[in-house]
Design an enzyme around this catalytic site. Structure first.
Site, mmCIF file in Angstrom:
data_model
loop_
_atom_site.group_PDB
_atom_site.id
_atom_site.type_symbol
_atom_site.label_atom_id
_atom_site.label_comp_id
_atom_site.label_asym_id
_atom_site.label_seq_id
_atom_site.Cartn_x
_atom_site.Cartn_y
_atom_site.Cartn_z
ATOM 1 N N PHE A 91 1.136 5.201 0.713
ATOM 2 C CA PHE A 91 0.542 6.259 1.517
ATOM 3 C C PHE A 91 1.182 7.598 1.142
ATOM 4 O O PHE A 91 2.351 7.643 0.759
ATOM 5 C CB PHE A 91 0.771 6.016 3.014
ATOM 6 C CG PHE A 91 0.122 4.761 3.535
ATOM 7 C CD1 PHE A 91 -1.103 4.798 4.177
ATOM 8 C CD2 PHE A 91 0.752 3.529 3.407
ATOM 9 C CE1 PHE A 91 -1.694 3.657 4.673
ATOM 10 C CE2 PHE A 91 0.165 2.372 3.894
ATOM 11 C CZ PHE A 91 -1.061 2.436 4.529
ATOM 12 N N THR A 117 0.851 -1.195 0.000
ATOM 13 C CA THR A 117 0.000 0.000 0.000
ATOM 14 C C THR A 117 0.881 1.237 0.000
ATOM 15 O O THR A 117 1.859 1.318 0.733
ATOM 16 C CB THR A 117 -0.932 0.030 1.228
ATOM 17 O OG1 THR A 117 -1.822 -1.084 1.164
ATOM 18 C CG2 THR A 117 -1.767 1.311 1.249
#
Length: 388
Positions: free
Chosen positions: A273, A271
């Protein structure tokens, strides 16, 4: 909040950059270009929304796929009263006066992957949980926190479209990125075996990313607002036949046991960010940088091709392209003399390109793009995160 003029802020990471504050202040032409696209500003004021207000979605506990059986209840032995209460929109009313420690807001409960990303970026920071993505933005704008961490895309689930829309409703700047490897764990109460489980709670994306394990266990699925929130429910409800999919950090936070780790279907699950702040950082050239922009285009044939060509002509690579329909004019009707009319969506285009705003080629590319655009805004210029 008043719009007082404040000194230009910059990150300590760029204290030794060739593009320090002194250099930029001496180069008035560069300063004017950076301010032109909104990537350098000394004015601090309230954000002005670019899109109409929209209530944030609130994912609750969905009991359609599974039910928590309270007949066998064992309270978790760990005291959870010390954990901070996630901020909601109603809590964001007063500024924070304690600047002794970097405070980073994130969406979710303590133990969330977003909190782990915040600690990766700022190991000694104080993390502040928030209930909604909207609250994460407002916490920074109201000076409750210094930074915010925001998930923007996942290698398996794709882009977080909601967060792209929020960029246009707030005037925060991207000052960094964090890439975090996601390792899902199956959590349960102490002395519980995974064969004892009848129901598993987690965020819908986490459940979807662990389909093979879920099919093997043949258990019910219950959606929760976030993975750490699922772990908290298991710990507080104390149902021995209920587990959660969350991080190992969540297991430690809520006193749960890891019944199985790395249960995601795809081992390469990452992921990305973004780190947000009230003021941008001074872009440098001493390390690889990425610049994020959003723009709309004038009508005409091949305009998107021409817009992308301004980067190719200058040897600038694009690492991300995303489009979102414009909410204030979602549909454009184009006359067709033969068959009546055709309807087309008008879009905001979000692009990440691999160049620093301190480089002339990036400035020339944006100048060229502005000739083709109705609207252009630089969301941020920041160092590339190469560490997983």
């Amino acid at each position: 909040m008043s719009s007082n003029v404040v000194p230009i802020c910059f990150s300590a990471n760029y204290a030794h950059s060739k593009w320090g504050v002194t250099h930029l202040l001496q180069n008035k032409n560069t300063i004017s270009k950076l301010r032109k696209w909104g990537c350098l500003s000394a004015n601090l004021g309230q954000s002005r929304p670019h899109l109409e207000d929209e209530k944030p979605s609130d994912l609750g506990l969905n009991s359609g796929d599974g039910r928590i059986d309270g007949s066998q209840v064992t309270k978790c032995h760990k005291d959870l009263s010390y954990l901070p209460k996630p901020l909601s929109s109603s809590d964001l009313v007063a500024p924070n006066s304690d600047g002794s420690k970097v405070r980073v807001a994130y969406k979710g409960a303590p133990g969330a992957y977003s909190e782990a990303a915040a600690l990766k970026a700022y190991p000694k920071c104080e993390t502040v949980p928030c209930k909604e993505f909207e609250s994460v933005f407002k916490a920074v704008e109201l000076w409750l926190v210094d930074r915010a961490i925001l998930q923007i895309e996942n290698s398996v689930a794709g882009s977080a479209h909601r967060n792209y829309d929020l960029f246009l409703r707030h005037r925060l700047h991207i000052v960094g990125e964090v890439q975090l490897s996601i390792d899902h764990c199956l959590l349960g109460l102490p002395d519980v075996q995974k064969e004892d489980l009848k129901c598993v709670l987690s965020h819908p994306q986490a459940l979807d990313q662990c389909k093979m394990m879920m099919n093997e266990l043949n258990v019910g699925k219950v959606n929760t607002e976030d993975t750490a929130g699922a772990a908290k429910i298991v710990a507080t409800k104390g149902a021995r036949d209920t587990g959660a999919i969350a991080s190992s950090r969540a297991a430690e936070t809520y006193g749960l046991h890891i019944l199985s780790n790395k249960i995601q279907d795809d081992s390469d699950n990452v992921t990305r960010f973004l780190i947000l702040a009230r003021e941008p950082i001074i872009p440098g050239t001493d390390k690889p940088h990425k610049t994020s922009i959003v723009f709309t285009l004038e009508e005409g044939p091949g305009v998107l091709f021409k817009a992308l060509a301004v980067f190719a002509l200058r040897g600038i690579s694009l690492s991300k392209i995303e489009s979102r329909p414009q909410r204030n004019r979602p549909v454009r009707i184009v006359d067709d003399r033969n068959k009546g009319s055709a309807k087309y969506f008008d879009y905001f285009f979000y692009i990440d390109f691999e160049a620093s705003m301190a480089e002339p080629r990036a400035q020339y590319a944006l100048g060229h793009l502005q000739e083709l655009s109705r609207f252009l805004r630089v969301l941020g210029c920041y160092p590339v995160d190469t560490n997983l």
